[in-house]
Design a protein around this motif. Structure first.
Motif, PDB file in Angstrom:
ATOM      1  N   UNK A  19       0.841  -1.196   0.000  1.00 29.48           N
ATOM      2  CA  UNK A  19       0.000   0.000   0.000  1.00 29.48           C
ATOM      3  C   UNK A  19       0.872   1.240   0.000  1.00 29.48           C
ATOM      4  N   UNK A  20       0.398   2.286  -0.645  1.00 28.66           N
ATOM      5  CA  UNK A  20       1.095   3.569  -0.614  1.00 28.66           C
ATOM      6  C   UNK A  20       0.888   4.216   0.749  1.00 28.66           C
ATOM      7  N   UNK A  21       1.946   4.742   1.323  1.00 30.38           N
ATOM      8  CA  UNK A  21       1.852   5.370   2.636  1.00 30.38           C
ATOM      9  C   UNK A  21       0.964   6.610   2.615  1.00 30.38           C
ATOM     10  N   UNK A  22       0.805   7.222   1.427  1.00 33.87           N
ATOM     11  CA  UNK A  22      -0.096   8.370   1.326  1.00 33.87           C
ATOM     12  C   UNK A  22      -1.530   7.950   1.034  1.00 33.87           C
ATOM     13  N   UNK A  23      -1.810   6.641   1.146  1.00 33.64           N
ATOM     14  CA  UNK A  23      -3.156   6.078   0.990  1.00 33.64           C
ATOM     15  C   UNK A  23      -3.740   6.340  -0.394  1.00 33.64           C
ATOM     16  N   UNK A  24      -2.897   6.250  -1.425  1.00 36.12           N
ATOM     17  CA  UNK A  24      -3.385   6.512  -2.778  1.00 36.12           C
ATOM     18  C   UNK A  24      -3.572   5.232  -3.603  1.00 36.12           C
ATOM     19  N   UNK A  25      -3.121   4.077  -3.098  1.00 35.33           N
ATOM     20  CA  UNK A  25      -3.379   2.808  -3.777  1.00 35.33           C
ATOM     21  C   UNK A  25      -2.964   1.655  -2.881  1.00 35.33           C
ATOM     22  N   UNK A  26      -3.439   0.470  -3.203  1.00 33.36           N
ATOM     23  CA  UNK A  26      -2.858  -0.766  -2.684  1.00 33.36           C
ATOM     24  C   UNK A  26      -3.027  -1.846  -3.728  1.00 33.36           C
ATOM     25  N   UNK A  27      -2.202  -2.897  -3.625  1.00 33.08           N
ATOM     26  CA  UNK A  27      -2.360  -4.053  -4.500  1.00 33.08           C
ATOM     27  C   UNK A  27      -1.854  -5.288  -3.773  1.00 33.08           C
ATOM     28  N   UNK A  28      -2.338  -6.440  -4.208  1.00 36.85           N
ATOM     29  CA  UNK A  28      -1.877  -7.714  -3.665  1.00 36.85           C
ATOM     30  C   UNK A  28      -2.149  -8.816  -4.678  1.00 36.85           C
ATOM     31  N   UNK A  29      -1.492  -9.937  -4.467  1.00 32.74           N
ATOM     32  CA  UNK A  29      -1.678 -11.118  -5.302  1.00 32.74           C
ATOM     33  C   UNK A  29      -3.099 -11.655  -5.132  1.00 32.74           C
ATOM     34  N   UNK A  30      -3.704 -12.055  -6.216  1.00 36.88           N
ATOM     35  CA  UNK A  30      -5.014 -12.737  -6.200  1.00 36.88           C
ATOM     36  C   UNK A  30      -4.900 -13.901  -7.169  1.00 36.88           C
ATOM     37  N   UNK A  31      -4.324 -15.008  -6.685  1.00 36.01           N
ATOM     38  CA  UNK A  31      -4.027 -16.120  -7.579  1.00 36.01           C
ATOM     39  C   UNK A  31      -2.981 -15.694  -8.594  1.00 36.01           C
ATOM     40  N   UNK A  32      -3.271 -15.934  -9.859  1.00 31.06           N
ATOM     41  CA  UNK A  32      -2.362 -15.503 -10.919  1.00 31.06           C
ATOM     42  C   UNK A  32      -2.590 -14.046 -11.300  1.00 31.06           C
ATOM     43  N   UNK A  33      -3.624 -13.434 -10.758  1.00 29.75           N
ATOM     44  CA  UNK A  33      -3.979 -12.054 -11.071  1.00 29.75           C
ATOM     45  C   UNK A  33      -3.530 -11.122  -9.951  1.00 29.75           C
ATOM     46  N   UNK A  34      -3.998  -9.880 -10.007  1.00 28.17           N
ATOM     47  CA  UNK A  34      -3.686  -8.913  -8.969  1.00 28.17           C
ATOM     48  C   UNK A  34      -4.968  -8.184  -8.579  1.00 28.17           C
ATOM     49  N   UNK A  35      -5.138  -7.936  -7.274  1.00 32.64           N
ATOM     50  CA  UNK A  35      -6.232  -7.100  -6.785  1.00 32.64           C
ATOM     51  C   UNK A  35      -5.653  -5.714  -6.538  1.00 32.64           C
ATOM     52  N   UNK A  36      -6.323  -4.700  -7.066  1.00 32.54           N
ATOM     53  CA  UNK A  36      -5.830  -3.322  -6.955  1.00 32.54           C
ATOM     54  C   UNK A  36      -6.946  -2.418  -6.456  1.00 32.54           C
ATOM     55  N   UNK A  37      -6.561  -1.325  -5.808  1.00 37.64           N
ATOM     56  CA  UNK A  37      -7.536  -0.333  -5.360  1.00 37.64           C
ATOM     57  C   UNK A  37      -6.906   1.051  -5.366  1.00 37.64           C
ATOM     58  N   UNK A  38      -7.664   2.079  -5.784  1.00 36.69           N
ATOM     59  CA  UNK A  38      -7.168   3.455  -5.705  1.00 36.69           C
ATOM     60  C   UNK A  38      -7.300   4.049  -4.309  1.00 36.69           C
ATOM     61  N   UNK A  39      -7.862   3.273  -3.370  1.00 31.70           N
ATOM     62  CA  UNK A  39      -7.996   3.712  -1.971  1.00 31.70           C
ATOM     63  C   UNK A  39      -8.715   5.051  -1.848  1.00 31.70           C
ATOM     64  N   UNK A  40      -9.668   5.301  -2.728  1.00 34.11           N
ATOM     65  CA  UNK A  40     -10.349   6.597  -2.664  1.00 34.11           C
ATOM     66  C   UNK A  40     -11.203   6.709  -1.410  1.00 34.11           C
TER      67      UNK A  40
END
Length: 368
Positions: free
Chosen positions: A232-253
């Protein structure tokens, strides 16, 4: 004719279900959900990560207790709820150090790149790591709460939206869908709709505000290694993690919203993918699915748990923000103790009445 219970819970997300499982067998309980299925809104749209270093101090304490309670149940379940998955903050040195708290420790730039080799070296200068963080199998946890509640005698009613609630004698008379209920205690665990439930019940609102949080699962050219931390970005602007072979992402809005069945805004996910592709070597491509949940917060960011000081027998269990799953079991334990102690008088519960597990900064009565 109205069905009579000791406690009626409004809301079938993680807050309501965990309380139902904590109360069932100790008193008569009905859980009432407006949607046709349980956990339809925010509870089914979670990032599924429990992070002891995330949130204000009271949330961190609630998280530690929740992890203890879930771990104690895991041995009895067909599959574990918890799986170890570290949590890593990245950013500039000042921001990382200001956001690192609790169980998080500062690590070197080289250590961070070793843990998450898809990060481009120039995309950050500092990092913090929480190795006590866990991935959460949310569907298993939700089903465990539901099954335990039902097995202990709780009634769960779906497709029944609250339309009336009034104080009647020593209890509450409630109308939801085509059903009518009477109860000594009415629990407001309605998430983004908690203030709306209060208005229907003739109780003063607390000013709880829902905020949008979008996430997506997308294909990648280069998968994250198994065992990679959530980043995760320390400025709370995104996070991501492994989701199987894919990736889960969020803009943390953190965008204020009405209480609604939220959907992603056009362009939000696409802009995030473009940014992450500039910061990593993931090569994020097609979006497989995207969703938006609502994180409902009180003004001070602290979860709300307690009897309303002015409406006897009206219990608030709301405002968990983005900490719903990671505080749920501890908050249910606290709420159940208060409700079973019968602390529903106009004065509410006092701090002196808390048990050893009742955490000091949690609201024990809703005072205005």
């Amino acid at each position: 004719m109205a069905a009579t219970y000791d406690v009626v819970i409004i809301g079938g997300g993680i807050a309501g279900l965990s309380l139902a499982s904590a109360l069932a067998g100790k008193c008569s309980v009905a859980l009432v959900e407006a949607e046709q299925q349980l956990a339809y809104h925010t509870s089914s749209r979670s990032a599924r990560q429990l992070i002891p270093s995330y949130g204000p101090p009271v949330v961190q304490e609630l998280t530690v207790r929740t992890l203890e309670l879930i771990a104690a149940r895991d041995a009895e379940l067909p599959g574990p709820v918890l799986s170890p998955r570290s949590f890593m903050l990245i950013g500039d040195d000042e921001t990382v150090r200001s956001e690192a708290s609790g169980q998080m420790r500062i690590i070197s730039h080289a250590e961070a790149l070793e843990l998450c080799p898809v990060l481009k070296p120039g995309s950050f200068s500092a990092a913090g790591l929480d190795t006590g963080s866990f991935g959460c199998n949310a569907p298993v946890l939700l089903e465990d709460h539901r099954a335990r509640a039902v097995a202990a005698g709780a009634d769960i009613i779906t497709g029944a939206r609250l339309h009336s609630a009034q104080r009647l004698g020593s209890g509450w008379e409630v109308g939801a869908g085509q059903e009518a209920f009477q109860a000594g205690v009415l629990v407001n665990a309605a998430g983004a709709w908690a203030d709306e439930v209060a208005v229907i019940s003739g109780v003063e609102k607390l000013g709880l505000q829902p905020y949008r949080r979008t996430a997506a699962i997308a294909a990648v050219e280069h998968s994250l290694p198994e065992g990679s931390p959530m980043v995760a970005a320390a400025d709370d602007s995104f996070y991501f993690r492994r989701e199987g072979a894919d990736v889960l992402v969020s803009p943390s809005e953190h965008v204020a919203s009405a209480a609604e069945d939220a959907r992603p805004f056009p362009g939000d996910v696409e802009r995030l993918i473009a940014r992450l592709n500039s910061l990593t070597t993931l090569g994020i491509g097609a979006v497989r699915t995207a969703w938006t949940g609502l994180r409902t917060e009180a003004a001070d960011g602290v979860p709300v748990a307690g009897f309303d000081a002015e409406a006897a027998g009206f219990y608030w269990l709301a405002g968990q923000g983005g900490y719903g799953f990671q505080t749920s079991s501890a908050m249910a334990e606290i709420a159940a103790a208060q409700i079973l102690a019968g602390r529903g008088g106009s004065a509410g519960a006092s701090p002196e009445s808390r048990t050893a597990d009742a955490l000091a900064a949690t609201r024990w009565s809703i005072r205005r």
